[in-house]
Design an enzyme around this catalytic site. Structure first.
Site, PDB file in Angstrom:
ATOM      1  N   SER A 103       0.831  -1.221   0.000  1.00 18.15           N
ATOM      2  CA  SER A 103       0.000   0.000   0.000  1.00 18.15           C
ATOM      3  C   SER A 103       0.858   1.261   0.000  1.00 18.15           C
ATOM      4  O   SER A 103       0.616   2.185  -0.788  1.00 18.15           O
ATOM      5  CB  SER A 103      -0.975  -0.005   1.179  1.00 18.15           C
ATOM      6  OG  SER A 103      -0.312  -0.283   2.388  1.00 18.15           O
ATOM      7  N   HIS A 123       5.959 -12.938   6.774  1.00 19.67           N
ATOM      8  CA  HIS A 123       6.140 -11.523   6.417  1.00 19.67           C
ATOM      9  C   HIS A 123       7.255 -11.392   5.385  1.00 19.67           C
ATOM     10  O   HIS A 123       8.187 -12.183   5.361  1.00 19.67           O
ATOM     11  CB  HIS A 123       6.490 -10.684   7.654  1.00 19.67           C
ATOM     12  CG  HIS A 123       6.217  -9.234   7.458  1.00 19.67           C
ATOM     13  ND1 HIS A 123       7.157  -8.364   6.938  1.00 19.67           N
ATOM     14  CD2 HIS A 123       5.097  -8.504   7.658  1.00 19.67           C
ATOM     15  CE1 HIS A 123       6.617  -7.156   6.860  1.00 19.67           C
ATOM     16  NE2 HIS A 123       5.370  -7.209   7.291  1.00 19.67           N
ATOM     17  N   ASP A 174      -1.891  -8.938  11.542  1.00 21.03           N
ATOM     18  CA  ASP A 174      -3.251  -9.362  11.210  1.00 21.03           C
ATOM     19  C   ASP A 174      -3.706 -10.596  11.980  1.00 21.03           C
ATOM     20  O   ASP A 174      -4.899 -10.893  12.031  1.00 21.03           O
ATOM     21  CB  ASP A 174      -3.362  -9.640   9.707  1.00 21.03           C
ATOM     22  CG  ASP A 174      -3.026  -8.412   8.896  1.00 21.03           C
ATOM     23  OD1 ASP A 174      -3.481  -7.323   9.289  1.00 21.03           O
ATOM     24  OD2 ASP A 174      -2.290  -8.525   7.898  1.00 21.03           O
ATOM     25  N   ARG A 188       3.585  -5.431  16.569  1.00 16.33           N
ATOM     26  CA  ARG A 188       2.183  -5.004  16.520  1.00 16.33           C
ATOM     27  C   ARG A 188       1.280  -6.138  17.007  1.00 16.33           C
ATOM     28  O   ARG A 188       0.211  -5.896  17.565  1.00 16.33           O
ATOM     29  CB  ARG A 188       1.799  -4.573  15.096  1.00 16.33           C
ATOM     30  CG  ARG A 188       2.626  -3.400  14.573  1.00 16.33           C
ATOM     31  CD  ARG A 188       2.355  -3.117  13.110  1.00 16.33           C
ATOM     32  NE  ARG A 188       2.744  -4.228  12.255  1.00 16.33           N
ATOM     33  CZ  ARG A 188       2.592  -4.254  10.934  1.00 16.33           C
ATOM     34  NH1 ARG A 188       2.025  -3.224  10.310  1.00 16.33           N
ATOM     35  NH2 ARG A 188       2.984  -5.291  10.219  1.00 16.33           N
ATOM     36  N   HIS A 236      -1.823  -8.948   1.614  1.00 17.90           N
ATOM     37  CA  HIS A 236      -1.518  -7.702   2.350  1.00 17.90           C
ATOM     38  C   HIS A 236      -2.650  -7.441   3.348  1.00 17.90           C
ATOM     39  O   HIS A 236      -2.955  -8.290   4.173  1.00 17.90           O
ATOM     40  CB  HIS A 236      -1.309  -6.581   1.313  1.00 17.90           C
ATOM     41  CG  HIS A 236      -0.791  -5.282   1.866  1.00 17.90           C
ATOM     42  ND1 HIS A 236      -0.113  -5.176   3.042  1.00 17.90           N
ATOM     43  CD2 HIS A 236      -0.860  -3.998   1.376  1.00 17.90           C
ATOM     44  CE1 HIS A 236       0.218  -3.911   3.266  1.00 17.90           C
ATOM     45  NE2 HIS A 236      -0.236  -3.168   2.272  1.00 17.90           N
TER      46      HIS A 236
HETATM   47  N1  NMX Z   1       1.322 -19.988   5.080  1.00 17.73           N
HETATM   48  C1  NMX Z   1       1.713 -20.832   4.115  1.00 17.73           C
HETATM   49  N2  NMX Z   1       2.764 -20.614   3.307  1.00 17.73           N
HETATM   50  C2  NMX Z   1       3.475 -19.511   3.522  1.00 17.73           C
HETATM   51  C3  NMX Z   1       3.159 -18.601   4.535  1.00 17.73           C
HETATM   52  C4  NMX Z   1       2.015 -18.860   5.327  1.00 17.73           C
HETATM   53  N3  NMX Z   1       1.597 -18.030   6.281  1.00 17.73           N
HETATM   54  N4  NMX Z   1       4.051 -17.578   4.509  1.00 17.73           N
HETATM   55  C5  NMX Z   1       4.907 -17.846   3.493  1.00 17.73           C
HETATM   56  N5  NMX Z   1       4.548 -19.008   2.894  1.00 17.73           N
HETATM   57  C6  NMX Z   1       5.137 -19.618   1.708  1.00 17.73           C
HETATM   58  C7  NMX Z   1       5.000 -18.674   0.528  1.00 17.73           C
HETATM   59  O1  NMX Z   1       3.687 -18.739  -0.024  1.00 17.73           O
HETATM   60  C8  NMX Z   1       6.109 -19.151  -0.373  1.00 17.73           C
HETATM   61  O2  NMX Z   1       5.666 -20.324  -0.991  1.00 17.73           O
HETATM   62  P1  NMX Z   1       6.054 -20.669  -2.552  1.00 17.73           P
HETATM   63  O3  NMX Z   1       7.552 -20.647  -2.593  1.00 17.73           O
HETATM   64  O4  NMX Z   1       5.463 -21.991  -2.776  1.00 17.73           O
HETATM   65  O5  NMX Z   1       5.448 -19.575  -3.369  1.00 17.73           O
HETATM   66  C9  NMX Z   1       7.206 -19.523   0.632  1.00 17.73           C
HETATM   67  O6  NMX Z   1       6.534 -19.754   1.879  1.00 17.73           O
HETATM   68  C10 NMX Z   1       8.257 -18.448   0.826  1.00 17.73           C
HETATM   69  O7  NMX Z   1       7.613 -17.242   1.176  1.00 17.73           O
HETATM   70  P2  NMX Z   1       8.353 -16.165   2.096  1.00 17.73           P
HETATM   71  O8  NMX Z   1       9.575 -15.737   1.385  1.00 17.73           O
HETATM   72  O9  NMX Z   1       8.496 -16.699   3.476  1.00 17.73           O
HETATM   73  O10 NMX Z   1       7.263 -14.995   2.182  1.00 17.73           O
HETATM   74  P3  NMX Z   1       6.984 -13.815   1.138  1.00 17.73           P
HETATM   75  O11 NMX Z   1       7.866 -12.670   1.486  1.00 17.73           O
HETATM   76  O12 NMX Z   1       6.999 -14.289  -0.253  1.00 17.73           O
HETATM   77  O13 NMX Z   1       5.460 -13.473   1.505  1.00 17.73           O
HETATM   78  C11 NMX Z   1       3.615 -13.065   2.919  1.00 17.73           C
HETATM   79  C12 NMX Z   1       5.099 -12.810   2.677  1.00 17.73           C
HETATM   80  C13 NMX Z   1       3.156 -12.165   4.043  1.00 17.73           C
HETATM   81  C14 NMX Z   1       2.837 -12.711   1.650  1.00 17.73           C
HETATM   82  C15 NMX Z   1       3.401 -14.562   3.287  1.00 17.73           C
HETATM   83  O14 NMX Z   1       4.081 -14.859   4.482  1.00 17.73           O
HETATM   84  C16 NMX Z   1       1.940 -14.942   3.420  1.00 17.73           C
HETATM   85  O15 NMX Z   1       1.313 -15.273   2.415  1.00 17.73           O
HETATM   86  N6  NMX Z   1       1.367 -14.892   4.669  1.00 17.73           N
HETATM   87  C17 NMX Z   1      -0.042 -15.126   4.864  1.00 17.73           C
HETATM   88  C18 NMX Z   1      -0.842 -13.902   4.466  1.00 17.73           C
HETATM   89  C19 NMX Z   1      -0.659 -12.790   5.443  1.00 17.73           C
HETATM   90  O16 NMX Z   1      -0.731 -12.962   6.657  1.00 17.73           O
HETATM   91  N7  NMX Z   1      -0.435 -11.570   4.926  1.00 17.73           N
HETATM   92  C20 NMX Z   1      -0.377 -10.380   5.780  1.00 17.73           C
HETATM   93  C21 NMX Z   1       0.994  -9.710   5.823  1.00 17.73           C
HETATM   94  C22 NMX Z   1       0.941  -8.497   6.692  1.00 17.73           C
HETATM   95  N8  NMX Z   1       0.118  -7.420   6.116  1.00 17.73           N
HETATM   96  O17 NMX Z   1      -0.779  -6.932   6.748  1.00 17.73           O
HETATM   97  O18 NMX Z   1       0.348  -7.032   4.967  1.00 17.73           O
HETATM   98  C1  MLT Z   2       2.232  -3.697   6.462  1.00 13.00           C
HETATM   99  O1  MLT Z   2       1.888  -3.226   7.552  1.00 13.00           O
HETATM  100  O2  MLT Z   2       2.266  -2.978   5.444  1.00 13.00           O
HETATM  101  C2  MLT Z   2       2.500  -5.159   6.359  1.00 13.00           C
HETATM  102  O3  MLT Z   2       3.060  -5.668   7.531  1.00 13.00           O
HETATM  103  C3  MLT Z   2       3.195  -5.581   5.113  1.00 13.00           C
HETATM  104  C4  MLT Z   2       4.628  -5.159   4.925  1.00 13.00           C
HETATM  105  O4  MLT Z   2       5.228  -4.461   5.715  1.00 13.00           O
HETATM  106  O5  MLT Z   2       5.174  -5.594   3.886  1.00 13.00           O
END
Ligand code: NMX
Ligand code: MLT
Length: 472
Positions: free
Chosen positions: A277, A353, A408, A362, A307
């Protein structure tokens, strides 16, 4: 300390530097402002020339210093780990979490003015801190609250634009539509059309930014009442601060919910510049699109499940656990449920994350709020069990870089406890808060004359050829 570097001599005269013991026992020096400087616009006007000089010097003296190597992995992998943005209002440490202008969340809770002694920080105080880098006095925060209230009038066409959408439209779609409708009153757009000089861009940006921050909580409340409370709108209460008033307009008037909203809005404001964002707003703003256009774009990124929408997904997921296994689920049953989620190709929402590598502070401060105010809530207890169960499973997967919970993972059960049960609405709350961080940085973007953002992209063929040449 970088926190108060570059403050103008006039501001220095009016400010107090106070010694503050930090939580880990060391001593920090904080700049506390004197009660009389309540004019935020004037403060910025004094700060901007010094910060412009600072940036000019950084560029001329250190402009050619290398910040690291860019690898093919980084280009393919969503630019993870690549330093490529200047963002003044906050900085994220992978282990420690967010610092707002140098202050951690526990430090903010300690030094920012609160509505009641020892209570949660007032979000207006954080906004002041983000904008100026200085800890405001209660008088300054009260003046900013008053200023925001005076800017909160919503033109009728905004409500018409929202109600032209079906009531079933996702709340984030309604919210982004409302922000786009607000755009027609942009001061920046009007000033630009009249030919304002670049050196003054920050001034109409400031007006738009404060107007927008003031207006989004009213628009967001309208959407909530429209969708879930038969359209019975609750007018603002001019005696309340930003967080409490937002809670009041949504229809929640218990003192604890007011405190929760103050904490919620404070901690979601800013998370350095690379998150989807914030980065989106920064990118769109770099084309000199006004704050409304930039923020609406940011909301569309926030609405994605990886996100901001994750806060909705977490509560829906927790409720599906309860529906299937009951509130007194055992850890073994919970483990099975997590594996079922993963095996069906889904992520566990609220965990992981892009930058953080430890539990999100947080999350921790929301847990502390729960321990204080709702220790026996069954969904809070489920969230606590998840903290024990999920990280080892994500670690076992072998590919997840951060198995710990993020912001979250916790917010939904707190809101749910106080009656705000409609999970689909949760990302709107995140968006209202994020307006403060995004708009603060947009003012500085224009004040510091940041250029159009335009990174270079390449094709797979380009990368293959480049790597072949590098190897030969
Ligand atoms: N559950 C399952 N798989 C996960 C998760 C999770 N919570 N977190 C990471 N992975 C997987 C990810 O999908 C990726 O798989 P692949 O290689 O098959 O594509 C692998 O682990 C490596 O990912 P990372 O490098 O650890 O994480 P990345 O930086 O790519 O993504 C998020 C970060 C936040 C997108 C990821 O951790 C996620 O999808 N979390 C769940 C959704 C979530 O809670 N998002 C909110 C973030 C905070 N916000 O408010 O923005
Ligand atoms: C945020 O607050 O924007 C989330 O934790 C996602 C991020 O920092 O990448």
């Amino acid at each position: 300390m970088a926190f108060f570097r570059g403050v103008s001599s006039l501001s220095k005269l009016r400010s107090r530097i106070v010694q503050q013991s930090s939580l880990n026992g060391s001593v920090r020096w904080l700049q506390m402002q004197s009660a009389s400087d309540v004019d935020l616009h004037l403060q910025l006007k004094e700060l901007i020339p010094e910060q412009q000089e600072r940036l000019k010097k950084l560029k001329s003296v250190h402009g050619k210093v290398h910040l690291g190597n860019i690898t093919v992995d980084m280009v393919i992998g969503g630019m993870r780990g690549m330093t490529g943005l200047l963002w003044e209002t906050s900085l994220l440490d992978p282990d420690e979490g967010i610092r707002f202008r140098g202050l951690s969340i526990p430090e903010c809770q300690k030094v920012l003015p609160a509505a009641t002694p020892g209570g949660e920080p007032l979000p207006e105080g954080l906004l002041w801190l983000l904008l100026t880098g200085k800890v405001p006095s209660k008088e300054q925060v009260d003046a900013l609250s008053k200023d925001l209230r005076s800017r909160a009038k919503i033109p009728d066409h905004v409500y018409k634009a929202i109600t032209s959408l079906p009531e079933t439209a996702h709340p984030m779609t309604q919210f982004a539509t409302g922000v786009m409708a607000l755009q027609v009153q942009s001061e920046f757009q009007k000033a630009y059309e009249k030919g304002i000089s670049k050196s003054r861009f920050w001034e109409p940006t400031y007006e738009d930014a404060l107007n927008l921050i003031a207006q989004v909580s009213v628009v967001a409340s309208f959407i909530y009442r429209r969708m879930y409370k038969n359209g019975e709108i609750i007018p603002a209460d001019d005696g309340l601060d930003y967080g409490a008033n937002f809670s009041h307009m949504l229809g929640f008037d218990s003192p604890k919910m007011h405190e929760l909203m103050r904490l919620y809005v404070t901690i979601h404001t800013d998370h350095e510049g690379g998150n989807v964002s914030a980065h989106t707003a920064h990118l769109v703003g770099s084309a000199l699109s006004d704050p409304y256009l930039s923020f609406a774009a940011a909301l569309n990124g926030l609405a994605g499940p990886l996100h901001g929408l994750a806060n909705q997904e977490v509560l829906l997921w927790i409720k599906s656990v309860v529906e299937q296994c009951g509130e007194n689920i055992t850890k073994e049953q919970l483990k099975d449920y997590v594996w079922t989620t993963l095996n069906s190709g889904k992520v566990v929402p609220g965990f992981g994350h892009g930058v953080l590598r430890k539990t999100d502070p947080r999350y921790t401060c929301q847990r502390e709020f729960a321990l204080k105010h709702l220790p026996d809530d069954p969904l809070f207890q489920l969230v606590s069990k998840l903290y024990e169960v999920v990280p080892p499973i994500l670690t076992e997967l072998g590919k997840v870089k951060n198995p710990w919970p993020n912001v979250d993972a916790h917010s939904g059960v707190l809101l749910n406890h106080f009656g705000l049960t409609e999970a689909r609405y949760y990302t709107v709350l995140f968006g209202v808060s994020r307006s403060m961080g995004i708009c603060s940085q947009l003012i500085w973007d224009r004040a510091l004359g940041f250029p159009l953002e335009r990174p270079k992209s390449v094709t797979m063929e380009w990368l293959e050829n480049f790597c072949k040449k590098a190897a030969s």
